[in-house]
Design a protein around this motif. Structure first.
Motif, PDB file in Angstrom:
ATOM      1  N   UNK A   1     -13.325  30.367  87.758  1.00  0.00           N
ATOM      2  CA  UNK A   1     -12.399  31.047  86.848  1.00  0.00           C
ATOM      3  C   UNK A   1     -12.782  30.793  85.391  1.00  0.00           C
ATOM      4  N   UNK A   2     -13.129  29.522  85.099  1.00  0.00           N
ATOM      5  CA  UNK A   2     -13.526  29.170  83.737  1.00  0.00           C
ATOM      6  C   UNK A   2     -14.686  30.045  83.279  1.00  0.00           C
ATOM      7  N   UNK A   3     -15.656  30.216  84.194  1.00  0.00           N
ATOM      8  CA  UNK A   3     -16.841  31.001  83.855  1.00  0.00           C
ATOM      9  C   UNK A   3     -16.446  32.445  83.537  1.00  0.00           C
ATOM     10  N   UNK A   4     -15.523  32.983  84.330  1.00  0.00           N
ATOM     11  CA  UNK A   4     -15.106  34.372  84.127  1.00  0.00           C
ATOM     12  C   UNK A   4     -14.456  34.557  82.750  1.00  0.00           C
ATOM     13  N   UNK A   5     -13.648  33.579  82.326  1.00  0.00           N
ATOM     14  CA  UNK A   5     -13.023  33.668  81.005  1.00  0.00           C
ATOM     15  C   UNK A   5     -14.026  33.413  79.889  1.00  0.00           C
ATOM     16  N   UNK A   6     -15.002  32.525  80.173  1.00  0.00           N
ATOM     17  CA  UNK A   6     -15.940  32.108  79.134  1.00  0.00           C
ATOM     18  C   UNK A   6     -16.886  33.229  78.716  1.00  0.00           C
ATOM     19  N   UNK A   7     -17.372  34.005  79.721  1.00  0.00           N
ATOM     20  CA  UNK A   7     -18.453  34.960  79.446  1.00  0.00           C
ATOM     21  C   UNK A   7     -18.111  35.977  78.341  1.00  0.00           C
ATOM     22  N   UNK A   8     -16.966  36.683  78.425  1.00  0.00           N
ATOM     23  CA  UNK A   8     -16.670  37.629  77.338  1.00  0.00           C
ATOM     24  C   UNK A   8     -16.563  36.942  75.974  1.00  0.00           C
ATOM     25  N   UNK A   9     -15.955  35.743  75.954  1.00  0.00           N
ATOM     26  CA  UNK A   9     -15.811  35.028  74.683  1.00  0.00           C
ATOM     27  C   UNK A   9     -17.175  34.683  74.114  1.00  0.00           C
ATOM     28  N   UNK A  10     -18.068  34.231  75.012  1.00  0.00           N
ATOM     29  CA  UNK A  10     -19.409  33.807  74.607  1.00  0.00           C
ATOM     30  C   UNK A  10     -20.148  34.958  73.930  1.00  0.00           C
TER      31      UNK A  10
ATOM     32  N   UNK B   1     -18.858  45.582  72.237  1.00  0.00           N
ATOM     33  CA  UNK B   1     -18.505  46.635  73.190  1.00  0.00           C
ATOM     34  C   UNK B   1     -18.790  46.191  74.611  1.00  0.00           C
ATOM     35  N   UNK B   2     -19.967  45.604  74.800  1.00  0.00           N
ATOM     36  CA  UNK B   2     -20.352  45.090  76.118  1.00  0.00           C
ATOM     37  C   UNK B   2     -19.378  43.998  76.575  1.00  0.00           C
ATOM     38  N   UNK B   3     -19.020  43.118  75.653  1.00  0.00           N
ATOM     39  CA  UNK B   3     -18.074  42.049  75.983  1.00  0.00           C
ATOM     40  C   UNK B   3     -16.716  42.615  76.366  1.00  0.00           C
ATOM     41  N   UNK B   4     -16.301  43.681  75.674  1.00  0.00           N
ATOM     42  CA  UNK B   4     -15.016  44.302  75.981  1.00  0.00           C
ATOM     43  C   UNK B   4     -14.997  44.860  77.390  1.00  0.00           C
TER      44      UNK B   4
END
Lengths: 380, 327
Positions: free
Chosen positions: B7-16, B220-223
């Motif tokens: 779960x942490x990874x899923x939240x981290x990726x867009x922020x990163x 855009x990609x992060x969104x």
């Protein structure tokens, strides 16, 4: 006439009008493109849609007076958040924390107005206490980003954004499972209306004047309070030493420090005033008496907080100008909400137009400088 | 434990990836407060393309991972195009960058919600509504399942998304680009001292356009990554303030990739805590409501920033329109 055109005030007014026209034009182009490229939407609807947006409450025909009354009521918080952003801007601070300050103000005003029984204390006194409590809560909440900026030189935008989401959760936390939730009417998502404790802002008959048949609108005297506060803020900012100090701090922090002003105090005070203003708008909205406040605020921030930025920018941060820009923004918002009933379009058009107006207002300095160059050439 | 890390990874990726977007803009000298708006626009366009391609191109129905990648590409292109609104106003017309960014933040939800509502009569766009026979909403989620892998590997390869690998790869490649290539060095120079950069023949305007465009594409990609993974495939004209959080993480990470990776990981963990705390036994027993766990990440950012405030080193020329004649 030429002298009139050369004044800075006139120039920024012209720039504002150009921005508004530009925003409306882009909105119209979007409607037109959509009508041209979509089979189901006749092209005439693009013109009709623009007409509805621009006629605001008057596009609703017989309901116009009722919608106008509600528009005046809804403009009050926007004038306050607009003033909040404008005052902070004058001190060189970008108060994007108005939504959080707004929520804290609404919370404090609701708690005070619902906790003190009106059978013991006269409602008028509770009303005043609640408004003051709201303003104070907002001032304290606004002072936090101010202190981070003054003492740690931390960007106020980041601190404001964090404080928004913290406020949104704090408000939900305080109200969750509390006695303030409207169980009586089984509206469990909302807080009890303050009128149940006999607390409602006086209307002076305005609500009957602006009504649709027998249904009264929400308008009360808070709109006059908003206008009065705007004038007071104008005087403070432009005619007092304190206001001058705040503006000097905005122009050049180091120079104002060199001139012997306490720039740290000014930053904190400016943010506290901004917070108090945004919160007062929320408090007046809640103290209207007939409003349902949704207490689960943690998912979305109040739109009026962010729209305050639009109102301030459109008015070039002039407190008197904020009255008119807030009225204008709410006017086309009401127009937008009448769209869906008559056309294939919807209320988001008005937000689109507002966004483009804000975008163009970023060009205001460029437009003014072009006007200045033109003016110089004519003199030569 | 593995579940929390996933779960942490899923939240981290867009922020990163969005925080890196912020770095590219600010290192070139443009304050990109519009990250949130660009994320919303990229997510919207990606979702529209996902629906369009799936209904019109049979090939993509049988190759969902390729569809995911294609939509990420479209979202990046949409983000880059949208960011031109900011770069034109900031670079060509010397407009206030905060105002331009704020306008984009207002424009993105307005435009996407307007179009979504005109065409679907709803306030949100769901990339896949179909629930298959097993009761799973497979259409939009593209989850990669490898339940048989040993513990640690499952963090990355079970219940994973292809976007995770793409974003980590992009993050590494672009960080190297920013620090180890000539163009990267030039771009950073324009954010520090544009006059000096100009004097040695670097086109400041061009570099700033480059920085903002890369920034827009990444945001855009992060969104799109955010709505496809965290938000269950729903574009609703909002990304829960993730763009602003990314901005805070960028400042926390001192405008450099390693710091950002650390910040995104910390914030991703704290953010995921508010979702999973109910499943962690000792946390669920504490008499604390969800709101408390919601507050933690924001409070943590404030506290950490307060302690690291003195060491913060923003690009010197950020936010200042470039004026050739100025010394």
């Amino acid at each position: 006439m030429k002298e009139f055109l050369k004044k800075d005030g006139t120039r920024s007014l012209i720039a504002s009008i150009l921005c508004i026209l530009g925003g409306i034009f882009v909105g119209f182009v979007v409607l037109l493109l959509l009508a041209i490229f979509t089979k189901d939407i006749p092209i005439g609807q693009a013109f009709q849609g623009l007409g509805i947006v621009l006629s605001g409450p008057f596009s609703s025909g017989r309901n116009a007076m009722f919608q106008l009354g509600n528009m005046l009521f809804n403009t009050t918080p926007l004038i306050f958040t607009g003033l909040s952003v404008a005052i902070a801007f004058k001190t060189g601070l970008f108060n994007i924390g108005a939504p959080g300050q707004y929520l804290m103000g609404a919370m404090a005003a609701l708690i005070v107005s619902l906790s003190i029984p009106s059978s013991v204390v006269p409602p008028a006194i509770i009303w005043i206490l609640a408004l003051l409590a709201g303003a104070l809560a907002g001032a304290l909440w606004g002072a936090i980003p101010g202190m981070f900026k003054a003492f740690l030189n931390l960007n106020e935008v980041i601190v404001c954004i964090m404080s928004n989401w913290i406020a949104a959760n704090v408000v939900s936390w305080v109200f969750a499972d509390s006695k303030f939730i409207n169980y009586a009417e089984t509206k469990v998502n909302f807080i009890v209306k303050t009128e149940t404790n006999n607390i409602a802002t006086p209307t002076l008959g305005l609500d009957s004047l602006f009504s649709g048949g027998s249904v009264k609108s929400y308008v009360d005297i808070s709109i006059f309070i908003a206008i009065f506060v705007a004038i007071v803020m104008y005087i403070i900012m432009n005619k007092t030493t304190f206001g001058y100090e705040l503006q000097a701090c905005g122009f050049n922090k180091n120079a104002s420090k060199y001139a012997g002003m306490n720039e740290k105090r000014n930053i904190i005070l400016s943010m506290a005033i901004a917070g108090a203003l945004a919160a007062s708008g929320a408090a007046l909205w809640a103290l209207n008496g007939h409003q349902d406040f949704k207490w689960e605020t943690y998912l979305t921030l109040p739109a009026d907080g962010f729209n305050g930025i639009s109102a301030a920018l459109l008015a070039s941060n002039n407190p008197i100008g904020v009255i008119f820009s807030a009225l204008f923004l709410k006017f086309i918002n009401v127009g937008g909400s009448n769209l869906a009933a008559n056309t294939a379009f919807n209320e988001y058009v008005s937000q689109l137009i507002i966004a483009m107006i804000v975008y163009f207002s970023g060009f205001a300095r460029y437009i003014i400088s072009v006007m200045k160059i033109k003016g110089v050439e004519k003199v030569r | 434990m593995v579940f929390i890390l996933q779960k942490t990874l899923i939240f981290t990726i867009p922020l990163l990836i969005v925080a890196l977007a912020g770095v590219f803009a600010e290192r070139s000298g443009i304050i990109n407060i519009a990250l949130d708006g660009i994320m919303i626009f990229g997510a919207f366009f990606g979702a529209v393309m996902a629906l369009f391609l799936r209904t019109n191109v049979p090939f993509f129905v049988s190759h969902p991972q390729l569809l995911f990648l294609t939509c990420m590409l479209f979202a990046a292109l949409a983000g880059a195009a949208f960011s031109y609104l900011l770069s034109i106003s900031a670079i060509k017309f010397n407009a206030n960058q905060t105002i331009g960014g704020t306008a984009l933040n207002l424009l993105a939800p307005a435009l996407s919600l307007f179009l979504i509502k005109v065409f679907t009569s709803k306030d949100q766009l769901e990339m896949g509504t179909a629930v298959d026979l097993a009761g799973e909403r497979r259409d939009f989620s593209y989850v990669i399942s490898n339940g048989n892998l040993p513990g640690f590997l499952r963090v990355f390869f079970d219940k994973a998304y292809i976007s995770t690998f793409v974003c980590i790869g992009l993050f590494i490649v672009l960080s190297i680009f920013l620090y180890k290539t000539k163009t990267g060095l030039r771009l950073r120079a324009c954010g520090e001292n544009p006059q000096a950069a100009d004097s040695v023949g670097i086109n400041v305007y061009k570099m700033r356009y480059l920085g903002t465009t890369i920034s827009g594409a990444l945001a855009g990609l992060g969104g799109y990554t955010y709505i496809a993974t965290v938000a269950n495939g729903t574009a609703s004209g909002a990304v829960a303030g993730m763009g602003f959080l990314a901005l805070a993480i960028m400042i926390f990470g001192n405008w450099n990739p390693l710091g950002i990776a650390l910040g995104a990981l910390m914030f991703g963990f704290l953010k995921c805590l508010s979702v999973v705390y109910i499943q962690v036994e000792f946390l669920a027993k504490l008499p604390l409501p969800m709101y408390f766990y919601n507050i933690i990440p924001y409070l943590a950012v404030l506290i950490v920033l307060a302690f690291s405030a003195g060491k913060s080193r923003a690009p010197k020329a950020e936010g200042i329109p470039y004026d050739k004649g100025q010394r």
